[in-house]
Write a protein that holds these residues in place. Structure first.
Motif, PDB file in Angstrom:
ATOM      1  N   ASN A 409       0.838  -1.190   0.000  1.00  0.00           N
ATOM      2  CA  ASN A 409       0.000   0.000   0.000  1.00  0.00           C
ATOM      3  C   ASN A 409       0.883   1.254   0.000  1.00  0.00           C
ATOM      4  OD1 ASN A 409      -2.793  -1.235   0.346  1.00  0.00           O
ATOM      5  ND2 ASN A 409      -1.632  -2.219   2.002  1.00  0.00           N
ATOM      6  N   GLY A 410       0.316   2.381  -0.400  1.00  0.00           N
ATOM      7  CA  GLY A 410       1.125   3.574  -0.632  1.00  0.00           C
ATOM      8  C   GLY A 410       1.719   4.171   0.619  1.00  0.00           C
ATOM      9  N   ASP A 411       1.101   3.966   1.780  1.00  0.00           N
ATOM     10  CA  ASP A 411       1.636   4.481   3.038  1.00  0.00           C
ATOM     11  C   ASP A 411       1.688   3.323   4.031  1.00  0.00           C
ATOM     12  OD1 ASP A 411       2.299   6.108   5.297  1.00  0.00           O
ATOM     13  OD2 ASP A 411       1.317   7.813   4.346  1.00  0.00           O
ATOM     14  N   ASP A 412       1.210   3.506   5.259  1.00  0.00           N
ATOM     15  CA  ASP A 412       1.314   2.457   6.269  1.00  0.00           C
ATOM     16  C   ASP A 412       0.445   1.254   5.915  1.00  0.00           C
ATOM     17  OD1 ASP A 412       2.895   4.185   7.781  1.00  0.00           O
ATOM     18  OD2 ASP A 412       1.117   5.090   8.714  1.00  0.00           O
ATOM     19  N   GLY A 413       0.881   0.081   6.352  1.00  0.00           N
ATOM     20  CA  GLY A 413       0.014  -1.085   6.276  1.00  0.00           C
ATOM     21  C   GLY A 413      -1.165  -0.928   7.212  1.00  0.00           C
ATOM     22  N   ILE A 414      -0.895  -0.606   8.483  1.00  0.00           N
ATOM     23  CA  ILE A 414      -1.930  -0.331   9.482  1.00  0.00           C
ATOM     24  C   ILE A 414      -1.569   0.970  10.176  1.00  0.00           C
ATOM     25  CG2 ILE A 414      -3.103  -1.144  11.569  1.00  0.00           C
ATOM     26  CD1 ILE A 414      -2.310  -3.987  10.805  1.00  0.00           C
ATOM     27  N   ASN A 415      -2.538   1.877  10.295  1.00  0.00           N
ATOM     28  CA  ASN A 415      -2.285   3.170  10.907  1.00  0.00           C
ATOM     29  C   ASN A 415      -3.384   3.473  11.923  1.00  0.00           C
ATOM     30  OD1 ASN A 415      -2.972   6.246  10.949  1.00  0.00           O
ATOM     31  ND2 ASN A 415      -0.825   6.161  10.327  1.00  0.00           N
ATOM     32  N   PHE A 416      -2.991   3.744  13.163  1.00  0.00           N
ATOM     33  CA  PHE A 416      -3.936   4.147  14.205  1.00  0.00           C
ATOM     34  C   PHE A 416      -3.692   5.596  14.576  1.00  0.00           C
ATOM     35  CE2 PHE A 416      -4.501  -0.341  14.741  1.00  0.00           C
ATOM     36  CZ  PHE A 416      -5.801  -0.479  15.225  1.00  0.00           C
ATOM     37  N   GLY A 417      -4.787   6.276  14.906  1.00  0.00           N
ATOM     38  CA  GLY A 417      -4.663   7.614  15.455  1.00  0.00           C
ATOM     39  C   GLY A 417      -4.993   8.685  14.447  1.00  0.00           C
ATOM     40  N   SER A 418      -5.442   9.805  14.978  1.00  0.00           N
ATOM     41  CA  SER A 418      -5.815  10.949  14.155  1.00  0.00           C
ATOM     42  C   SER A 418      -4.907  12.131  14.400  1.00  0.00           C
ATOM     43  CB  SER A 418      -7.256  11.354  14.491  1.00  0.00           C
ATOM     44  OG  SER A 418      -7.322  11.757  15.859  1.00  0.00           O
ATOM     45  N   GLY A 419      -4.012  12.012  15.364  1.00  0.00           N
ATOM     46  CA  GLY A 419      -3.224  13.172  15.770  1.00  0.00           C
ATOM     47  C   GLY A 419      -3.985  14.075  16.705  1.00  0.00           C
ATOM     48  N   VAL A 420      -5.245  13.711  17.030  1.00  0.00           N
ATOM     49  CA  VAL A 420      -6.075  14.544  17.896  1.00  0.00           C
ATOM     50  C   VAL A 420      -6.433  13.806  19.179  1.00  0.00           C
ATOM     51  CG1 VAL A 420      -8.265  15.789  18.090  1.00  0.00           C
ATOM     52  CG2 VAL A 420      -7.018  15.757  15.908  1.00  0.00           C
ATOM     53  N   ARG A 421      -6.846  12.508  19.044  1.00  0.00           N
ATOM     54  CA  ARG A 421      -7.288  11.759  20.223  1.00  0.00           C
ATOM     55  C   ARG A 421      -6.536  10.432  20.280  1.00  0.00           C
ATOM     56  NH1 ARG A 421     -13.675  11.679  20.716  1.00  0.00           N
ATOM     57  NH2 ARG A 421     -13.073  11.107  22.830  1.00  0.00           N
ATOM     58  N   PRO A 422      -6.217   9.973  21.468  1.00  0.00           N
ATOM     59  CA  PRO A 422      -5.509   8.698  21.592  1.00  0.00           C
ATOM     60  C   PRO A 422      -6.478   7.518  21.473  1.00  0.00           C
ATOM     61  CG  PRO A 422      -5.877   9.636  23.747  1.00  0.00           C
ATOM     62  CD  PRO A 422      -6.390  10.651  22.760  1.00  0.00           C
ATOM     63  N   ILE A 423      -5.892   6.318  21.508  1.00  0.00           N
ATOM     64  CA  ILE A 423      -6.664   5.085  21.471  1.00  0.00           C
ATOM     65  C   ILE A 423      -6.954   4.658  22.911  1.00  0.00           C
ATOM     66  CG2 ILE A 423      -6.685   2.677  20.717  1.00  0.00           C
ATOM     67  CD1 ILE A 423      -6.698   4.760  18.439  1.00  0.00           C
ATOM     68  N   PHE A 424      -8.223   4.539  23.281  1.00  0.00           N
ATOM     69  CA  PHE A 424      -8.605   4.146  24.635  1.00  0.00           C
ATOM     70  C   PHE A 424      -9.060   2.700  24.715  1.00  0.00           C
ATOM     71  CE2 PHE A 424      -9.438   8.760  24.725  1.00  0.00           C
ATOM     72  CZ  PHE A 424      -8.650   9.109  25.806  1.00  0.00           C
ATOM     73  N   GLY A 425      -9.596   2.147  23.618  1.00  0.00           N
ATOM     74  CA  GLY A 425     -10.238   0.843  23.664  1.00  0.00           C
ATOM     75  C   GLY A 425      -9.269  -0.304  23.469  1.00  0.00           C
ATOM     76  N   GLU A 426      -9.832  -1.471  23.199  1.00  0.00           N
ATOM     77  CA  GLU A 426      -9.063  -2.695  23.071  1.00  0.00           C
ATOM     78  C   GLU A 426      -8.679  -2.923  21.617  1.00  0.00           C
ATOM     79  OE1 GLU A 426      -9.852  -7.492  23.505  1.00  0.00           O
ATOM     80  OE2 GLU A 426     -10.950  -6.108  24.808  1.00  0.00           O
ATOM     81  N   VAL A 427      -7.395  -3.193  21.355  1.00  0.00           N
ATOM     82  CA  VAL A 427      -6.888  -3.426  20.008  1.00  0.00           C
ATOM     83  C   VAL A 427      -6.107  -4.721  19.982  1.00  0.00           C
ATOM     84  CG1 VAL A 427      -5.377  -2.560  18.180  1.00  0.00           C
ATOM     85  CG2 VAL A 427      -6.773  -0.948  19.511  1.00  0.00           C
ATOM     86  N   SER A 428      -6.424  -5.596  19.009  1.00  0.00           N
ATOM     87  CA  SER A 428      -5.671  -6.830  18.791  1.00  0.00           C
ATOM     88  C   SER A 428      -5.224  -6.891  17.345  1.00  0.00           C
ATOM     89  CB  SER A 428      -6.548  -8.061  19.094  1.00  0.00           C
ATOM     90  OG  SER A 428      -7.012  -8.046  20.430  1.00  0.00           O
ATOM     91  N   ILE A 429      -3.906  -7.121  17.142  1.00  0.00           N
ATOM     92  CA  ILE A 429      -3.338  -7.273  15.801  1.00  0.00           C
ATOM     93  C   ILE A 429      -2.575  -8.592  15.810  1.00  0.00           C
ATOM     94  CG2 ILE A 429      -1.864  -6.278  14.023  1.00  0.00           C
ATOM     95  CD1 ILE A 429      -2.326  -3.544  15.325  1.00  0.00           C
ATOM     96  N   LEU A 430      -3.157  -9.612  15.168  1.00  0.00           N
ATOM     97  CA  LEU A 430      -2.644 -10.970  15.322  1.00  0.00           C
ATOM     98  C   LEU A 430      -2.538 -11.689  13.986  1.00  0.00           C
ATOM     99  CD1 LEU A 430      -4.994 -12.021  18.284  1.00  0.00           C
ATOM    100  CD2 LEU A 430      -2.601 -11.323  18.475  1.00  0.00           C
ATOM    101  N   GLY A 431      -1.413 -12.334  13.727  1.00  0.00           N
ATOM    102  CA  GLY A 431      -1.274 -13.293  12.634  1.00  0.00           C
ATOM    103  C   GLY A 431      -1.460 -12.731  11.238  1.00  0.00           C
ATOM    104  N   ASN A 432      -1.105 -11.465  11.042  1.00  0.00           N
ATOM    105  CA  ASN A 432      -1.222 -10.865   9.716  1.00  0.00           C
ATOM    106  C   ASN A 432       0.109 -10.986   8.955  1.00  0.00           C
ATOM    107  OD1 ASN A 432      -3.962  -9.313  10.035  1.00  0.00           O
ATOM    108  ND2 ASN A 432      -2.786  -8.826  11.870  1.00  0.00           N
ATOM    109  N   LEU A 433       0.033 -11.011   7.635  1.00  0.00           N
ATOM    110  CA  LEU A 433       1.196 -10.891   6.780  1.00  0.00           C
ATOM    111  C   LEU A 433       1.234  -9.445   6.287  1.00  0.00           C
ATOM    112  CD1 LEU A 433       3.567 -12.055   5.129  1.00  0.00           C
ATOM    113  CD2 LEU A 433       1.901 -12.621   3.338  1.00  0.00           C
ATOM    114  N   ILE A 434       2.212  -8.675   6.796  1.00  0.00           N
ATOM    115  CA  ILE A 434       2.250  -7.244   6.499  1.00  0.00           C
ATOM    116  C   ILE A 434       3.546  -6.940   5.783  1.00  0.00           C
ATOM    117  CG2 ILE A 434       2.073  -4.922   7.471  1.00  0.00           C
ATOM    118  CD1 ILE A 434       0.757  -6.132   9.946  1.00  0.00           C
TER     119      ILE A 434
END
Length: 434
Positions: A409-434
């Motif tokens: 992909n042209g930029d990140d494979g996976i990108n979190f965040g907006s630069g405004v608010r942080p991540i508060f909830g639950e995140v799982s990143i498992l078994g991907n080919l990136i």
């Protein structure tokens, strides 16, 4: 030719049969000149031609009620017909009277007392109807391949939608249908008999299929192209299934969903080359439904292996964009091919986006090779920006990204965040080919 029937009727009567027959109105217009009293009466509830049908204008003459009847056998006082008008979308009965003033002993300026009566038949809406564009030119009541034209057989899809009973099925035969369809407050299944390869809806303009209301609607097996939006889902409260369609080359989103409902299920579709005017998306959901399933679709670039020279590019904007996932929503995006879209493959762009549950599993997001037996492999490139973007996950939200192939992909494979608010909830990143 004398009466201005497009003006406001002189009388209106509402019919509501004590049966499953359609409600309807009778409209009447009256006019006179120095020689005749003219009347036109439109009986929208009479939707079935019958040789026994008759209509009568009753006029009080010298203290007695006099009847002026017309039918297919009696046309001394006027004519009857079966035709379309702007009042309803199906053919129905019309009576037109022309009474000499000498017959009612009246002159210009006199006050008369009149009434109208008729006999007619109405038909129960069928549970199944058939549509075939080869039936253009048939008349109401004509046989149509084992069906009756105007009752359970139609030449346009919209007439089939109007005629079918609640929870019924509209079967659309192979053909090219230049229509803009509206399904509103009516549960039904709209499906092609031969699949999208032979059944095209192409209105050259407005949204092709517009769905709204408190209903359960399934659309299956159409090529949907050259509209503004391919399928536009307005305010819904129940269920929408979009299955096995080829949605391409629409000016805006291939599928646009503007508000939430109970179940949104999008499966087995090819959604390519949409957003040609405004860089919009393959699928754009403003608010996730209680259950939102996006399964086994091609969203972006696609190669038609039956036609080696036909290669479809990705959508100009995101492949999938979901602006808001409410706390009670459950979103599943599984086993889709998402390639060559102009922006993100999957995008949750809003800083208020994920409050519910999101699962992104076993998708190919980015570059992938397409192979048909006996032909060369064609390789598609990744999406123009990020593979997956999630702006914000609230403390009630969760997102699981598991078992995906995310590449080139042209930029990140996976990108979190907006630069405004942080991540508060639950995140799982498992078994991907990136």
């Amino acid at each position: 030719g004398v009466l201005e029937e497009t003006g406001r009727p002189d009388f209106t009567v509402f019919w509501q049969p004590d049966s499953p027959h359609p409600d309807g109105y009778t409209y009447g217009w009256l006019h006179c000149d120095e020689d005749y009293l003219y009347a036109a009466v439109e009986v929208t509830a009479d939707n079935t031609p019958d040789e026994e049908d008759w209509g009568a204008l009753y006029v009080m003459v010298d203290g007695e009620l006099k009847e002026f009847r017309i039918s297919c056998d009696a046309n001394l006082w006027g004519t009857d017909g079966f035709q379309y008008t702007p009042s309803v979308i199906y053919e129905h009965r019309i009576y037109e009277f022309q009474l000499p003033l000498s017959e009612i002993n009246a002159h210009i300026g006199d006050e008369i007392y009149y009434g109208f009566g008729c006999y007619g038949t109405v038909t129960v809406d069928p549970d199944e109807v058939w549509v075939d564009d080869n039936w253009v030119g048939l008349h109401l009541g004509d046989p149509a391949d084992g069906h009756t034209f105007g009752r359970d057989a139609f030449a346009t899809i919209q007439n089939g939608i109007a005629a079918v009973h609640e929870d019924g099925t509209v079967h659309v035969r192979a053909g090219d249908y230049d229509e803009h369809l509206v399904i509103a407050d009516k549960s039904l299944t709209l499906q092609s008999t031969d699949g999208w390869q032979d059944t095209t809806i192409d209105p050259m303009g407005d949204s092709i299929i517009r769905i709204a209301g408190d209903a359960d609607v399934t659309v299956q097996g159409f090529e949907i192209t050259a509209g503004s939006w391919g399928i536009y889902v307005g305010e819904m409260f129940s269920t929408v299934n979009i299955l096995d369609c080829f949605i391409h080359d629409n000016l805006a989103d291939g599928i646009r969903v503007v508000s939430g409902g109970d179940l949104l299920h999008i499966e087995g579709n090819i959604i390519s080359q949409n957003g040609v005017a405004d860089s919009e998306c393959g699928i754009h959901i403003y608010q996730a439904w209680n259950t939102t399933n996006i399964l086994h679709n091609v969203i972006g670039a696609w190669w038609d292996g039956e036609d080696v020279g036909t290669i479809y590019a990705g959508n100009n904007g995101d492949g999938i964009r979901i602006d808001d996932v409410p706390a009670e929503s459950d979103v599943t995006i599984r086993r889709n091919l998402i390639a060559e879209n102009g922006d993100d493959g999957i995008d949750f762009p809003s800083v208020t986006s994920v409050h519910g549950s999101v699962s992104i599993e076993e998708n190919a997001i980015g570059a992938w090779p397409c192979y048909y037996e006996g032909q060369d492999t064609h390789s598609f490139t990744g999406n123009g920006n990020r593979g997956i973007h999630v702006a914000h996950v609230s403390d009630t939200g969760s997102i699981n990204i598991e078992g995906n192939a995310i590449s080139e992909n042209g930029d990140d494979g996976i990108n979190f965040g907006s630069g405004v608010r942080p991540i508060f909830g639950e995140v799982s990143i498992l078994g991907n080919l990136i």
